[in-house]
Write a protein that holds these residues in place. Structure first.
Motif, PDB file in Angstrom:
ATOM      1  N   HIS A  87       0.875  -1.215   0.082  1.00 18.30           N
ATOM      2  CA  HIS A  87      -0.065   0.098   0.059  1.00 18.30           C
ATOM      3  C   HIS A  87       1.041   1.285   0.126  1.00 18.30           C
TER       4      HIS A  87
ATOM      5  N   CYS B 194      -8.083  -1.732  -0.643  1.00 13.31           N
ATOM      6  CA  CYS B 194      -8.189  -1.279   0.603  1.00 13.31           C
ATOM      7  C   CYS B 194      -8.955   0.139   0.838  1.00 13.31           C
TER       8      CYS B 194
ATOM      9  N   HIS C 137      -2.075   2.982  -4.986  1.00 14.75           N
ATOM     10  CA  HIS C 137      -1.076   1.927  -4.119  1.00 14.75           C
ATOM     11  C   HIS C 137      -0.610   1.004  -5.078  1.00 14.75           C
TER      12      HIS C 137
ATOM     13  N   CYS D 222      -7.256   1.068  -4.854  1.00 13.80           N
ATOM     14  CA  CYS D 222      -6.659  -0.084  -4.330  1.00 13.80           C
ATOM     15  C   CYS D 222      -7.965  -0.677  -3.523  1.00 13.80           C
TER      16      CYS D 222
END
Ligand code: ZN
Length: 330
Positions: A162, A175, A180, A173
């Motif tokens: 990340h 996340c 990232h 991403c």
């Protein structure tokens, strides 16, 4: 007395028994982590039964158990919190195994296990500064600096997948963050990145002339295997995509080298292990030089291959003091 190593992945869990030197003395048993319709206790029971089956076969009692697992984890509680790829949460893995087997059980996340495996059994044996990077479905890593495994306040110190490799943040991403590394060149996202490159840098005609356009319906469906196969057949578009992929990977790797100053960086994960090094690792090694301030480390593919997390799990059971006290005492 034997040591049990458990590697819990998103799809497969691998379990083996080892002796006090870390030598695997059973077969490595591969079981599904979670089958359709199962809950977390089905998963834990299958792990338990497999450990019992292996130890019965060997005819030896269990002394300690080490677990390297997908995360994110709450290391203080010994649970897998939730994972993007599996419909389970708050899996009480540590407590479950301790209650069932009545022996010490230790756990760390898979990439931390991997770097510990590299230190104990792989190329890290002669070094105090080691980074392990996996490029697989996602991108992750573990680091040892001055002989200390890095954990951080919650055990998430080395979330290198990340780090930001694109400040314009064109790709989002899994996340939720933008730009990232994992969103660009991981196994899961390479198709999205190739699609972005095709729209931004290449003409529609170039794509039509490329073998890649015959491999998939849409560029977002491209996998590494398509791109490396085309590149080996000298497809110019595939070669240029891999050149840009190497640049992005070099940016990520440079951040890691500049932050941790490792003696050695070892790479693993399916994308690295299953594709030709001359198309992925070698160009990355060439390109990283222009991004780093620190002296260049040795950069190589782990000799432990797909067993690296399992070997790390064995290592933490043999030498639990590599884990900070706060994460060892429930
Ligand atoms: Zn991310």
């Amino acid at each position: 007395m034997v040591i049990v190593g458990i590697d819990i992945g998103a799809t497969w869990t691998r379990i083996a028994l080892a002796d006090h030197n870390g030598k695997i003395i059973s077969k490595i048993k591969k079981i599904a982590t979670l089958q359709e319709g199962e809950d977390k206790f089905d998963m834990l029971r299958r792990i338990e039964l497999t450990v019992r089956e292996l130890s019965t076969q060997i005819g030896s009692d269990i002394e300690a158990i080490g677990v390297g697992t997908i995360g994110p984890l709450d290391l203080k509680k010994g649970v897998i919190l939730h994972t993007p790829n599996l419909p389970i949460e708050n899996v009480p893995i540590l407590r479950y195994l301790r209650e069932r087997f009545r022996v010490p059980v230790y756990m760390v996340n898979d990439c931390t296990a991997a770097v510990i495996g590299e230190k104990f059994f792989g190329v890290g044996r002669h070094y105090d500064n080691i980074v392990y990077i996996t490029i697989s479905t996602g991108i992750g890593g573990g680091a040892i600096v001055d002989g200390n495994v890095l954990f951080g306040k919650d055990g998430n110190a080395v979330e290198i997948g990340h780090v930001v490799v694109d400040h314009s943040g064109k790709l989002k991403c899994g996340c939720g963050g933008y730009g990232h590394w994992e969103a660009y060149t991981s196994g899961k996202n390479i198709g999205k990145f190739a699609d972005l490159l095709l729209r931004e840098f290449f003409s529609a005609d170039e794509y039509k002339l490329s073998v890649l356009s015959k491999c998939v319906e849409s560029p977002v469906d491209l996998k590494y295997s398509h791109i490396t196969k085309a590149a080996r057949a000298n497809d110019s578009l595939a070669l240029r995509i891999l050149d840009i992929v190497a640049n992005v990977n070099a940016a990520g790797l440079a951040t890691v080298i500049n932050s941790y100053d490792p003696d050695v960086v070892s790479f693993g994960g399916a994308v690295i292990l299953e594709n030709p090094p001359e198309l992925l690792l070698e160009p990355l090694k060439e390109k990283v030089v222009k991004f780093i301030i620190n002296r260049e480390p040795e950069i190589l593919i782990t000799p432990l291959g797909e067993d690296i997390v399992l070997m790390g799990a064995v290592a933490i059971a043999l030498d639990p003091e590599v884990i900070p006290k706060k994460f060892r005492e429930l």
